[in-house]
Design a protein around this motif. Structure first.
Motif, PDB file in Angstrom:
ATOM      1  N   UNK A 178      57.260  50.575  23.490  1.00  0.00           N
ATOM      2  CA  UNK A 178      56.781  49.370  24.268  1.00  0.00           C
ATOM      3  C   UNK A 178      56.989  49.590  25.859  1.00  0.00           C
ATOM      4  N   UNK A 179      57.996  49.855  26.036  1.00  0.00           N
ATOM      5  CA  UNK A 179      58.391  50.119  27.533  1.00  0.00           C
ATOM      6  C   UNK A 179      57.459  51.053  28.184  1.00  0.00           C
ATOM      7  N   UNK A 180      57.198  52.296  27.602  1.00  0.00           N
ATOM      8  CA  UNK A 180      56.311  53.237  28.204  1.00  0.00           C
ATOM      9  C   UNK A 180      54.955  52.659  28.272  1.00  0.00           C
ATOM     10  N   UNK A 181      54.261  51.673  27.149  1.00  0.00           N
ATOM     11  CA  UNK A 181      53.203  51.519  27.164  1.00  0.00           C
ATOM     12  C   UNK A 181      53.197  50.383  28.514  1.00  0.00           C
ATOM     13  N   UNK A 182      54.134  49.657  28.841  1.00  0.00           N
ATOM     14  CA  UNK A 182      53.965  48.548  29.974  1.00  0.00           C
ATOM     15  C   UNK A 182      54.228  49.182  31.168  1.00  0.00           C
ATOM     16  N   UNK A 183      54.594  50.503  31.298  1.00  0.00           N
ATOM     17  CA  UNK A 183      54.874  51.408  32.492  1.00  0.00           C
ATOM     18  C   UNK A 183      53.376  51.768  32.970  1.00  0.00           C
ATOM     19  N   UNK A 184      52.666  52.207  31.821  1.00  0.00           N
ATOM     20  CA  UNK A 184      51.256  52.418  32.421  1.00  0.00           C
ATOM     21  C   UNK A 184      50.458  51.124  32.651  1.00  0.00           C
ATOM     22  N   UNK A 185      50.576  49.999  31.979  1.00  0.00           N
ATOM     23  CA  UNK A 185      49.861  48.621  32.220  1.00  0.00           C
ATOM     24  C   UNK A 185      50.439  48.193  33.513  1.00  0.00           C
ATOM     25  N   UNK A 186      51.592  48.345  33.852  1.00  0.00           N
ATOM     26  CA  UNK A 186      52.054  47.661  35.196  1.00  0.00           C
ATOM     27  C   UNK A 186      51.548  48.833  36.575  1.00  0.00           C
ATOM     28  N   UNK A 187      51.111  49.900  36.222  1.00  0.00           N
ATOM     29  CA  UNK A 187      50.752  50.734  37.176  1.00  0.00           C
ATOM     30  C   UNK A 187      49.230  50.165  37.378  1.00  0.00           C
ATOM     31  N   UNK A 188      48.627  50.088  36.356  1.00  0.00           N
ATOM     32  CA  UNK A 188      47.260  49.731  36.355  1.00  0.00           C
ATOM     33  C   UNK A 188      46.968  48.348  37.070  1.00  0.00           C
ATOM     34  N   UNK A 189      47.984  47.380  36.640  1.00  0.00           N
ATOM     35  CA  UNK A 189      47.612  46.073  36.992  1.00  0.00           C
ATOM     36  C   UNK A 189      47.981  45.886  38.370  1.00  0.00           C
ATOM     37  N   UNK A 190      49.077  46.705  38.901  1.00  0.00           N
ATOM     38  CA  UNK A 190      49.242  46.676  40.418  1.00  0.00           C
ATOM     39  C   UNK A 190      48.131  47.186  41.253  1.00  0.00           C
ATOM     40  N   UNK A 191      47.366  48.169  40.730  1.00  0.00           N
ATOM     41  CA  UNK A 191      46.137  48.541  41.306  1.00  0.00           C
ATOM     42  C   UNK A 191      45.278  47.393  41.525  1.00  0.00           C
ATOM     43  N   UNK A 192      44.989  46.900  40.173  1.00  0.00           N
ATOM     44  CA  UNK A 192      44.019  45.768  40.312  1.00  0.00           C
ATOM     45  C   UNK A 192      44.473  44.626  41.272  1.00  0.00           C
ATOM     46  N   UNK A 193      45.859  44.177  41.378  1.00  0.00           N
ATOM     47  CA  UNK A 193      46.333  43.170  41.999  1.00  0.00           C
ATOM     48  C   UNK A 193      46.133  43.576  43.596  1.00  0.00           C
ATOM     49  N   UNK A 194      46.381  44.763  43.997  1.00  0.00           N
ATOM     50  CA  UNK A 194      46.238  45.437  45.323  1.00  0.00           C
ATOM     51  C   UNK A 194      44.844  45.319  45.702  1.00  0.00           C
ATOM     52  N   UNK A 195      43.927  45.376  44.966  1.00  0.00           N
ATOM     53  CA  UNK A 195      42.643  45.449  45.186  1.00  0.00           C
ATOM     54  C   UNK A 195      42.053  43.995  45.058  1.00  0.00           C
ATOM     55  N   UNK A 196      42.569  43.036  44.378  1.00  0.00           N
ATOM     56  CA  UNK A 196      41.794  41.612  44.606  1.00  0.00           C
ATOM     57  C   UNK A 196      42.609  40.822  45.504  1.00  0.00           C
ATOM     58  N   UNK A 197      43.873  41.096  46.042  1.00  0.00           N
ATOM     59  CA  UNK A 197      44.407  40.313  47.197  1.00  0.00           C
ATOM     60  C   UNK A 197      43.468  40.181  48.387  1.00  0.00           C
ATOM     61  N   UNK A 198      43.159  41.460  48.855  1.00  0.00           N
ATOM     62  CA  UNK A 198      42.342  41.408  50.125  1.00  0.00           C
ATOM     63  C   UNK A 198      41.016  40.737  49.988  1.00  0.00           C
ATOM     64  N   UNK A 199      40.526  40.799  48.944  1.00  0.00           N
ATOM     65  CA  UNK A 199      39.191  40.024  48.806  1.00  0.00           C
ATOM     66  C   UNK A 199      39.575  38.688  49.083  1.00  0.00           C
ATOM     67  N   UNK A 200      40.754  38.137  48.198  1.00  0.00           N
ATOM     68  CA  UNK A 200      40.983  36.780  48.153  1.00  0.00           C
ATOM     69  C   UNK A 200      41.416  36.258  49.712  1.00  0.00           C
TER      70      UNK A 200
END
Length: 309
Positions: A178-200
């Motif tokens: 579960x931790x390994x899964x969320x490591x991957x998810x956190x990296x992907x979601x950080x990428x998405x967040x970093x992309x969305x914030x400048x647009x907002x």
């Protein structure tokens, strides 16, 4: 047993189980603008905050130990920050969207850093976004590999949790997966967040008139005309459709050739002169293209119907 904020170490597993179940409910919720959805997120965030306070007071994790020294039941509490990041990210209230993403960003980073300490995650650049690192042929295979890896971990956890003989070893493998899964998810979601914030931020500046909206480029509307094969057809069609200009293939070809030559002059490139007389020239291509266009829009025998439909 110590009591902190009305909670004890014994109640932590129950609270965590509830929080995890709620995270799954949020993921599968079919109405992300409903009041029930918002209440579910807020109450789960509150539960996770209580868990964080107790876990911190119990010193469950330390930078001076490895993962083998962490008890099996403590491993799952590493996910607390990841869950908090996910829930804040799922708030879709536009007025507070940016602030929620910033909070989610910090929780994801805290989780990733904790996993780095225990060597469950590699140190990575967590500020990448679609501008700095767009998806292309160079990293598409890596994206696919990560998707497969996440899918495999999800299936692994689901299968293992259905087992009837879950001993401590199996339970530990479940938590680590579960931790390994969320490591991957956190990296992907950080990428998405970093992309969305400048647009907002850009949209917010536009709302306050600090940035002018991008005006679409005016498109040049091409005036309709009738393309015919000969001067005789030009006279026939010109009489039948006086409102539309009529030109022959030769005229259309001359016009196209002039346009091409003018375009090349503007680019500082003279039109090429082929050495081989049999070689396809721009003149020949323009004329062939004009004829093809005429055939596409005029069926065979179309000009000899004597006004019959």
């Amino acid at each position: 047993m110590s009591t902190i904020g009305g909670l004890t170490e014994a109640t932590l597993p129950e609270l965590f189980a509830t929080a995890r179940q709620n995270v799954l409910l949020v993921e599968d919720h079919d109405s992300r603008t409903s009041d029930d959805y918002k209440v579910l997120i807020d109450t789960t965030i509150e539960t996770l905050e209580r868990i964080s306070v107790v876990a911190a007071s119990l010193h469950l994790f330390s930078q001076n130990e490895c993962i083998d020294e962490v008890s099996t039941e403590s491993i799952k509490f590493m996910l607390t920050s990841a869950f908090q990041g996910f829930l804040h990210q799922q708030h879709y209230d536009y007025e507070h969207r940016r602030s929620n993403l910033l909070v989610a960003q910090e929780y994801y980073k805290d989780f990733h850093h904790l996993c780095e300490v225990y060597q469950l995650a590699q140190t990575k650049e967590l500020t990448l976004n679609r501008m700095k690192n767009p998806v292309n042929n160079n990293n598409r295979d890596e994206k696919i590999r990560r998707l497969k890896q996440k899918k495999e971990l999800e299936e692994k956890v689901a299968v293992m949790e259905k087992r009837s003989d879950i001993d401590e070893e199996v339970q530990r493998e479940i938590y680590l997966s579960m931790v390994q899964l969320w490591v991957l998810r956190s990296e992907d979601e950080l990428y998405n967040i970093n992309s969305e914030i400048p647009l907002l931020e850009h949209m917010e500046k536009m709302r306050h008139g600090e940035v002018a909206p991008v005006q679409p480029r005016p498109t040049k509307v091409m005036k309709p005309f009738i393309l015919v094969k000969s001067e005789q057809q030009k006279r026939v069609f010109g009489a039948g459709y006086p409102s539309l200009p009529t030109m022959t293939l030769d005229e259309y070809y001359d016009k196209e050739l002039k346009r091409i030559v003018e375009q090349q002059k503007n680019q500082g490139k003279p039109p090429p002169e082929p050495e081989d007389p049999d070689e396809e020239t721009e003149e020949g291509l323009a004329k062939a293209r004009a004829w093809d266009e005429w055939k596409d829009t005029h069926k065979r025998g179309w000009g000899n119907r004597h006004n019959r439909s």
